[in-house]
Design a protein around this motif. Sequence first.
Motif: not given
Length: 316
Positions: A79-105
Motif C-alpha cells: 500500500n505505497p500511498k499510505a504513510k506507514v509508521l512503526l512505533p519502534d524501528l528497532n523491532a526486528g526479527c531473528s528470521l529476517a536478520d538471519s538472511a542478509p540480502e548479499a548472502e542470500f543472493l
Amino acid sequence: MVVEQKTLTTNELKEAIEKLKKEKNAVILAHYYVDEDIQSIADYVGDSLALAQTSKKESASIIVFCGVHFMAETAKILNPKAKVLLPDLNAGCSLADSAPEAEFLAFKNKYPDAIVVSYINSSSGVKALSDFICTSSNAVDVVNSIPKDKRIIFAPDKNLGMFVQKVTGRDLILWEGACIVHVNISNDKLDALHLANPDAEIIAHPECLPIILEKASFVGSTKALLDYVQTSSSQKFIVATEAGILYKMKLAVPHKTILPAPALESNSCACSECPYMKMNTLEKLYQTLLHELPEIHVNEKTQEGALRALNNMLSL
Ligand code: 13P
Ligand code: SF4
C-alpha cells in the motif's frame, strides 16, 4: 527552565490515541504477539497473512503497524500511498536478520534453476530476490502450487521449511534461519507440563523445533491455532507459540484452560515472548501517531520486485 512532562495513564493514552486516529484518518494494525493493551485498541489484529491482506486494501491515510519491521515494510510495499509508521524501528526479527540480502543472493546463485519461496519474515531486499512469498498460513499451499519437477529454495526459517517438507513430500533447499522465540520452547518443561496436565492437547506453531512439533496434535499459524481452540472439543490446551496469542484465545474460549508452553529461560511469564514485538508500547504508539514518525520507506526498485513476489502469493 525544566518543563515537567506529565506521564499519561493507560486510559489517558488510549483516549489520546483514539482522538489522534480520528483526526489523522489513521488505522492501527497489530499482530497477535503485541501487548494486550495495544491489541485491545487496534482496528485490526491478525496473523502475518491477514495483516498483509488488510494492509493492501486499507484506504486510511496512515497505517500504524504495531508489529515488527518486516511487517510494516510489507504493508508499505502493498500500500505505497499510505504513510506507514512503526512505533519502534528497532523491532526486528531473528528470521529476517538471519538472511542478509548479499548472502542470500550468493546462496540463490548456487541454484540458478530453483524457484525461490521466501517466508514473509524477511527483508524487502530478500523478498525482491524471491519468486513467491509465503506465510505460516499458506506455506504448504505455495509450495504445492509449484510444478513437481522444479527445485525449490525455502528461506529463511529452517523449521518451517522442514515442516513444509514433511507435509508436501517435496525436497526443499533450506536456509539456516530460526525464530528465537519458537526455538526457546523447552522440550523437557513441555513434557513435565503435559505430564501434570494429561488431558491437555498440545498445539504448536510450525516455527517450533521438530521435537516440539512431533508432540503436537495440531500444527498451524497463529490464526489457525486461535481457530483450533474454538473448534476442538478439548477443554485444555498447551500452546507452543508466542504467549501474546493467549489474550485472544482466553477472550474466545473463556471456559477453556489455555496454558502457554514453557520457555527454556525463565522470565516473568515463564513462557516464550518475542522481545521485538514487545517493543511496541502504548506510549510509543501515542508518540508515533502524534509526530507521524518513524516512517517506513522502501526504495522503488526493491518495492517493485518485492510486490511481484507478494502478489504471486496473494493471487494464489
Ligand atoms: P504468523 O503470524 O504467520 O502466525 O507468524 C508468526 C510469527 O512469528 C510472526 O512473526
Ligand atoms: Fe521474528 Fe520470531 Fe519475533 Fe515472529 S516471534 S517477529 S518470527 S523473532
